[in-house]
Design a protein around this motif. Structure first.
Motif, PDB file in Angstrom:
ATOM      1  N   ALA A  82      -5.242  -5.466  -0.061  1.00  0.00           N
ATOM      2  CA  ALA A  82      -4.724  -4.244   0.543  1.00  0.00           C
ATOM      3  C   ALA A  82      -5.790  -3.154   0.542  1.00  0.00           C
ATOM      4  O   ALA A  82      -6.602  -3.070  -0.382  1.00  0.00           O
ATOM      5  N   GLY A 105      -6.397   1.173   1.281  1.00  0.00           N
ATOM      6  CA  GLY A 105      -5.656   2.421   1.323  1.00  0.00           C
ATOM      7  C   GLY A 105      -6.403   3.537   0.635  1.00  0.00           C
ATOM      8  O   GLY A 105      -7.632   3.507   0.518  1.00  0.00           O
ATOM      9  N   GLY A 149      -1.242   5.414  -0.794  1.00  0.00           N
ATOM     10  CA  GLY A 149      -0.626   4.335  -0.040  1.00  0.00           C
ATOM     11  C   GLY A 149      -1.609   3.201   0.174  1.00  0.00           C
ATOM     12  O   GLY A 149      -2.813   3.434   0.319  1.00  0.00           O
ATOM     13  N   TYR A 150      -1.109   1.970   0.163  1.00  0.00           N
ATOM     14  CA  TYR A 150      -1.914   0.776   0.405  1.00  0.00           C
ATOM     15  C   TYR A 150      -1.147  -0.158   1.325  1.00  0.00           C
ATOM     16  O   TYR A 150       0.084  -0.230   1.259  1.00  0.00           O
ATOM     17  N   PHE A 151      -1.884  -0.885   2.170  1.00  0.00           N
ATOM     18  CA  PHE A 151      -1.266  -1.763   3.151  1.00  0.00           C
ATOM     19  C   PHE A 151      -2.113  -3.025   3.313  1.00  0.00           C
ATOM     20  O   PHE A 151      -3.344  -2.954   3.297  1.00  0.00           O
ATOM     21  N   ALA A 203       3.587  -9.182   5.276  1.00  0.00           N
ATOM     22  CA  ALA A 203       2.822  -7.949   5.075  1.00  0.00           C
ATOM     23  C   ALA A 203       3.214  -7.326   3.744  1.00  0.00           C
ATOM     24  O   ALA A 203       4.274  -7.631   3.189  1.00  0.00           O
ATOM     25  N   TYR A 204       2.340  -6.473   3.241  1.00  0.00           N
ATOM     26  CA  TYR A 204       2.577  -5.779   1.976  1.00  0.00           C
ATOM     27  C   TYR A 204       2.391  -4.283   2.211  1.00  0.00           C
ATOM     28  O   TYR A 204       1.398  -3.864   2.807  1.00  0.00           O
ATOM     29  N   ASN A 205       3.349  -3.468   1.739  1.00  0.00           N
ATOM     30  CA  ASN A 205       3.291  -2.011   1.866  1.00  0.00           C
ATOM     31  C   ASN A 205       3.574  -1.378   0.517  1.00  0.00           C
ATOM     32  O   ASN A 205       4.506  -1.794  -0.184  1.00  0.00           O
ATOM     33  N   GLU A 206       2.800  -0.356   0.181  1.00  0.00           N
ATOM     34  CA  GLU A 206       2.978   0.350  -1.092  1.00  0.00           C
ATOM     35  C   GLU A 206       2.679   1.830  -0.871  1.00  0.00           C
ATOM     36  O   GLU A 206       1.687   2.185  -0.245  1.00  0.00           O
ATOM     37  N   ALA A 207       3.544   2.696  -1.385  1.00  0.00           N
ATOM     38  CA  ALA A 207       3.310   4.136  -1.321  1.00  0.00           C
ATOM     39  C   ALA A 207       3.979   4.792  -2.515  1.00  0.00           C
ATOM     40  O   ALA A 207       5.029   4.339  -2.980  1.00  0.00           O
ATOM     41  N   GLU A 234       7.089  -7.958   3.007  1.00  0.00           N
ATOM     42  CA  GLU A 234       7.826  -8.365   4.201  1.00  0.00           C
ATOM     43  C   GLU A 234       7.935  -9.882   4.258  1.00  0.00           C
ATOM     44  O   GLU A 234       6.939 -10.595   4.109  1.00  0.00           O
TER      45      GLU A 234
END
Length: 180
Positions: free
Chosen positions: A98, A100, A117-119, A130-134, A158
């Motif tokens: 990821a 960010g 935030g990281y994606f 997918a991976y999302n972090e905030a 996801e």
């Protein structure tokens, strides 16, 4: 000559190492816990971090990160990347790379606002689509070395191949940390 060069290099390493604060932290949200460690993450320059997060219902995530921070006016701007181990409750274990960054704004000696935030898109993940972090919050520096954080965290893996999404965190948290 060689002894002088070695002594200068060792001195620079000692000064650089002492400027990087080491921190440990823990936080809890409604259905998850997170523990983290870091070195140099709150000062300008290179920072290293790691964390382990466990959700009561949606799996686990572990990460190792490398970042670079620079002061920009009253803010500390950070860009970085993380190698992430993903273990969703429903789906295959995998990994992600990821990218960010984040911002920190020291309001005064007691309070700091922060966010990051990281994606990771599908091309940089395995096991998930997918991976999302905030996260973002307010840090209260109670007394050196103790701080207390309140904030909001969101982490989602996801789903892939018809599997459901695994949302590890989506809500407020309270945390404590020590910086040395």
């Amino acid at each position: 000559m060689n002894k002088t060069l070695v002594a200068c290099a060792a001195g620079l390493l000692f000064v650089a190492g002492s400027a990087n604060a080491i921190s440990v932290s823990g936080e809890a949200g409604e259905h998850y816990t997170n523990v983290g460690v870091g070195m140099g993450t709150s000062t300008s320059g290179i920072g290293i971090s790691g964390n382990w997060m466990r959700s009561d219902h949606d799996g686990e995530v572990g990460s190792l990160g490398l970042s670079f921070s620079l002061p920009v006016g009253p803010l500390m701007a950070t860009v970085g990347g993380k190698a992430i181990y993903l273990s969703p409750e429903e789906g295959k274990d995998g990994g992600a790379l990821a990218v960010g960054g984040g911002l920190q704004w020291t309001l005064n000696r007691y309070f700091t606002l922060y966010g990051e935030g990281y994606f990771a898109p599908e091309s940089l993940t395995s096991g998930v689509k997918a991976y999302n972090e905030a996260n973002g919050g307010l840090r209260w520096n109670v007394i050196r070395p103790l701080n207390v954080d309140v904030g909001y965290r969101y982490i989602n893996m996801e789903g892939k191949d018809g599997r459901r999404d695994n949302t590890l965190a989506d809500g407020p948290y309270v945390g404590v940390g020590l910086s040395f």
